[in-house]
Design a protein around this motif. Structure first.
Motif, PDB file in Angstrom:
ATOM      1  N   GLY A 257       5.303  -0.871  30.363  1.00 55.36           N
ATOM      2  CA  GLY A 257       4.097  -1.775  30.595  1.00 55.36           C
ATOM      3  C   GLY A 257       2.936  -1.087  30.684  1.00 55.36           C
ATOM      4  O   GLY A 257       1.910  -1.476  30.606  1.00 55.36           O
ATOM      5  N   THR A 258       3.024   0.465  30.988  1.00 52.63           N
ATOM      6  CA  THR A 258       1.889   1.029  31.328  1.00 52.63           C
ATOM      7  C   THR A 258       1.395   1.821  29.766  1.00 52.63           C
ATOM      8  O   THR A 258       2.176   1.684  28.958  1.00 52.63           O
ATOM      9  CB  THR A 258       2.095   2.399  32.219  1.00 52.63           C
ATOM     10  N   ASP A 259      -0.049   2.407  29.623  1.00 53.43           N
ATOM     11  CA  ASP A 259      -0.466   3.204  28.681  1.00 53.43           C
ATOM     12  C   ASP A 259       0.524   4.644  28.480  1.00 53.43           C
ATOM     13  O   ASP A 259       0.815   4.949  27.497  1.00 53.43           O
ATOM     14  CB  ASP A 259      -1.692   3.555  28.769  1.00 53.43           C
ATOM     15  N   PHE A 260       1.303   4.895  29.493  1.00 52.23           N
ATOM     16  CA  PHE A 260       1.900   6.182  29.654  1.00 52.23           C
ATOM     17  C   PHE A 260       3.121   5.745  28.709  1.00 52.23           C
ATOM     18  O   PHE A 260       3.703   6.559  27.717  1.00 52.23           O
ATOM     19  CB  PHE A 260       2.288   6.608  30.700  1.00 52.23           C
ATOM     20  N   ALA A 261       3.853   4.390  29.053  1.00 47.89           N
ATOM     21  CA  ALA A 261       5.104   4.090  28.380  1.00 47.89           C
ATOM     22  C   ALA A 261       4.809   3.775  26.691  1.00 47.89           C
ATOM     23  O   ALA A 261       5.656   4.106  25.856  1.00 47.89           O
ATOM     24  CB  ALA A 261       5.349   2.839  28.737  1.00 47.89           C
ATOM     25  N   LYS A 262       3.703   3.324  26.530  1.00 49.54           N
ATOM     26  CA  LYS A 262       3.524   2.918  25.074  1.00 49.54           C
ATOM     27  C   LYS A 262       3.092   4.316  24.242  1.00 49.54           C
ATOM     28  O   LYS A 262       3.706   4.403  23.142  1.00 49.54           O
ATOM     29  CB  LYS A 262       1.927   2.268  25.149  1.00 49.54           C
ATOM     30  N   LEU A 263       2.442   5.255  24.961  1.00 44.01           N
ATOM     31  CA  LEU A 263       2.441   6.666  24.399  1.00 44.01           C
ATOM     32  C   LEU A 263       3.756   7.220  24.108  1.00 44.01           C
ATOM     33  O   LEU A 263       3.928   8.056  23.128  1.00 44.01           O
ATOM     34  CB  LEU A 263       1.407   7.442  25.310  1.00 44.01           C
ATOM     35  N   ALA A 264       4.493   7.153  25.068  1.00 48.24           N
ATOM     36  CA  ALA A 264       5.898   7.921  25.177  1.00 48.24           C
ATOM     37  C   ALA A 264       6.728   7.281  23.874  1.00 48.24           C
ATOM     38  O   ALA A 264       7.387   7.953  23.358  1.00 48.24           O
ATOM     39  CB  ALA A 264       6.647   7.751  26.664  1.00 48.24           C
ATOM     40  N   GLN A 265       6.773   5.807  23.836  1.00 52.72           N
ATOM     41  CA  GLN A 265       7.331   5.121  22.659  1.00 52.72           C
ATOM     42  C   GLN A 265       6.824   5.671  21.337  1.00 52.72           C
ATOM     43  O   GLN A 265       7.355   5.789  20.296  1.00 52.72           O
ATOM     44  CB  GLN A 265       7.181   3.585  22.670  1.00 52.72           C
ATOM     45  N   GLN A 266       5.527   5.806  21.233  1.00 50.54           N
ATOM     46  CA  GLN A 266       4.928   6.586  19.783  1.00 50.54           C
ATOM     47  C   GLN A 266       5.345   7.936  19.489  1.00 50.54           C
ATOM     48  O   GLN A 266       5.869   8.198  18.625  1.00 50.54           O
ATOM     49  CB  GLN A 266       3.303   6.444  20.088  1.00 50.54           C
ATOM     50  N   ARG A 267       5.559   8.656  20.744  1.00 50.73           N
ATOM     51  CA  ARG A 267       6.039   9.862  20.576  1.00 50.73           C
ATOM     52  C   ARG A 267       7.602  10.052  19.950  1.00 50.73           C
ATOM     53  O   ARG A 267       8.108  10.927  19.424  1.00 50.73           O
ATOM     54  CB  ARG A 267       5.596  10.751  21.772  1.00 50.73           C
ATOM     55  N   LEU A 268       8.251   9.128  20.674  1.00 50.16           N
ATOM     56  CA  LEU A 268       9.752   8.905  20.339  1.00 50.16           C
ATOM     57  C   LEU A 268       9.916   8.687  19.025  1.00 50.16           C
ATOM     58  O   LEU A 268      10.647   9.118  18.435  1.00 50.16           O
ATOM     59  CB  LEU A 268      10.215   7.929  21.296  1.00 50.16           C
ATOM     60  N   ALA A 269       8.917   7.780  18.421  1.00 44.48           N
ATOM     61  CA  ALA A 269       9.239   7.487  17.121  1.00 44.48           C
ATOM     62  C   ALA A 269       8.851   8.646  16.203  1.00 44.48           C
ATOM     63  O   ALA A 269       9.328   8.659  14.906  1.00 44.48           O
ATOM     64  CB  ALA A 269       8.143   6.232  16.795  1.00 44.48           C
ATOM     65  N   ALA A 270       7.923   9.684  16.765  1.00 44.63           N
ATOM     66  CA  ALA A 270       7.546  10.551  15.894  1.00 44.63           C
ATOM     67  C   ALA A 270       8.352  11.769  16.025  1.00 44.63           C
ATOM     68  O   ALA A 270       8.146  12.750  15.206  1.00 44.63           O
ATOM     69  CB  ALA A 270       5.937  10.887  16.370  1.00 44.63           C
ATOM     70  N   LEU A 271       9.329  11.772  16.741  1.00 45.95           N
ATOM     71  CA  LEU A 271      10.126  13.023  17.076  1.00 45.95           C
ATOM     72  C   LEU A 271      11.227  13.093  15.599  1.00 45.95           C
ATOM     73  O   LEU A 271      11.674  12.346  15.215  1.00 45.95           O
ATOM     74  CB  LEU A 271      11.037  12.827  18.366  1.00 45.95           C
ATOM     75  N   PRO A 272      11.323  14.080  15.342  1.00 44.40           N
ATOM     76  CA  PRO A 272      12.066  14.544  14.178  1.00 44.40           C
ATOM     77  C   PRO A 272      13.625  14.065  14.733  1.00 44.40           C
ATOM     78  O   PRO A 272      13.941  14.173  15.910  1.00 44.40           O
ATOM     79  CB  PRO A 272      11.847  15.952  13.925  1.00 44.40           C
ATOM     80  N   ALA A 273      14.317  13.956  13.509  1.00 38.32           N
ATOM     81  CA  ALA A 273      15.819  13.515  13.854  1.00 38.32           C
ATOM     82  C   ALA A 273      16.498  14.878  14.643  1.00 38.32           C
ATOM     83  O   ALA A 273      16.188  15.946  14.091  1.00 38.32           O
ATOM     84  CB  ALA A 273      16.484  13.119  12.496  1.00 38.32           C
TER      85      ALA A 273
END
Length: 292
Positions: A257-273
């Motif tokens: 629920g924190t901004d850090f968690a949201k940013l982490a999810q965005q970066r997870l989605a951007a990680l290459p396979a």
């Protein structure tokens, strides 16, 4: 007769002696006149001589009295002169003493002024030293704490190096700070900025190590989620995608629920396979008969 004259006139002044001699001569002449002249009888001559003797004695007494008065006056004059000389000497001595005392007073006043200045400087210096030793009350990561003045100055100097873009100087300053103040209230923040300095220098391995130290030593610090993001970015830059994914998932899990968690999810989605190891083949799934 001459002996009688000498006894009478021994202490008489010359003028008186001359008058007395004349009188005696006249008496002698009268004595030599025949008795029948009847000018000076024996009794009259005797009375004249006695009167003359009394006169001479009176004059002698007067002369002696005058002499004593003169002597007394001379003594008084001498005493006055001696007194004046002594007074003048005493005045000179008093003047010399006053000059000496005045000089001593001025010297003591000068010494007192120097002593007062030294004392004032001493207390000012002591106050400044004590002021430097007094801890500062500051707010660090949302907590009110007390820190040493030198500690606060060293921390702010290191932060200034980072903000100015001199990351080499910043890394050196934060390394020195964490070594010098291992129990500092700025410890977590200093460790975070040290990792950030390494990241800015593209020393990703050192950045990961610095942020991992922060997370392990200060697990309750508000810098932990940001340090994990920095770790994940460094791992991604080094091609360690799997490690980066683990780190980002930890942020999502530990700080929901924190901004850090949201940013982490965005970066997870951007990680290459993730790349699969070479020679690895996926076997086809067997078809299972359908159930009616």
């Amino acid at each position: 007769m001459p002996n009688a004259m000498a006894s009478i006139t021994g202490n008489v002044p010359a003028t008186v002696q001359r008058g007395l001699a004349g009188a005696l001569v006249a008496a002698a002449l009268a004595w030599s006149v025949p008795a029948h002249a009847d000018i000076f009888a024996d009794n009259d001559a005797r009375r004249a001589i006695l009167q003359l003797r009394d006169t001479v004695a009176a004059q002698n007494d007067r002369l002696n009295a005058l002499s004593r008065q003169v002597t007394d006056l001379e003594k008084r004059v001498q005493a006055v002169q001696n007194g004046l000389a002594e007074t003048a000497s005493q005045h000179d001595q008093s003047t010399e003493t006053m000059d000496h005392l005045r000089g001593k007073t001025e010297d003591l006043a000068h010494q007192l002024a120097i002593l007062q200045k030294n004392q004032h400087d001493f207390y000012n210096d002591l106050d400044q030293r004590l002021h430097k030793l007094e801890p500062l009350t500051v707010n660090v990561d949302g907590k009110t704490v007390q820190v040493d003045r030198h500690e606060e100055q060293d921390y702010e100097a290191a932060v200034s190096e980072f903000r100015s873009g001199d990351y080499h100087a910043a890394a050196q300053a934060f390394r020195s700070f964490t070594a010098r103040y291992p129990a500092s209230a700025y410890g977590a923040a200093a460790q975070f900025w040290l990792g950030s300095s390494y990241f800015a220098l593209k020393e990703y391995s050192a950045a990961v190590a610095a942020q991992r130290t922060l997370v392990s030593r200060f697990p309750d610090s508000p810098h932990v989620p940001e340090a994990l993001l920095n770790m994940a970015a460094s791992e991604t830059a080094m091609g360690e995608v799997r490690s980066a994914r683990v780190t980002l998932r930890r942020i999502v899990h530990d700080f929901p629920g924190t901004d850090f968690a949201k940013l982490a999810q965005q970066r997870l989605a951007a990680l290459p396979a993730e790349r699969r190891p070479s020679g690895h083949h996926t076997s086809p799934r067997k078809k299972h008969p359908e159930h009616s």
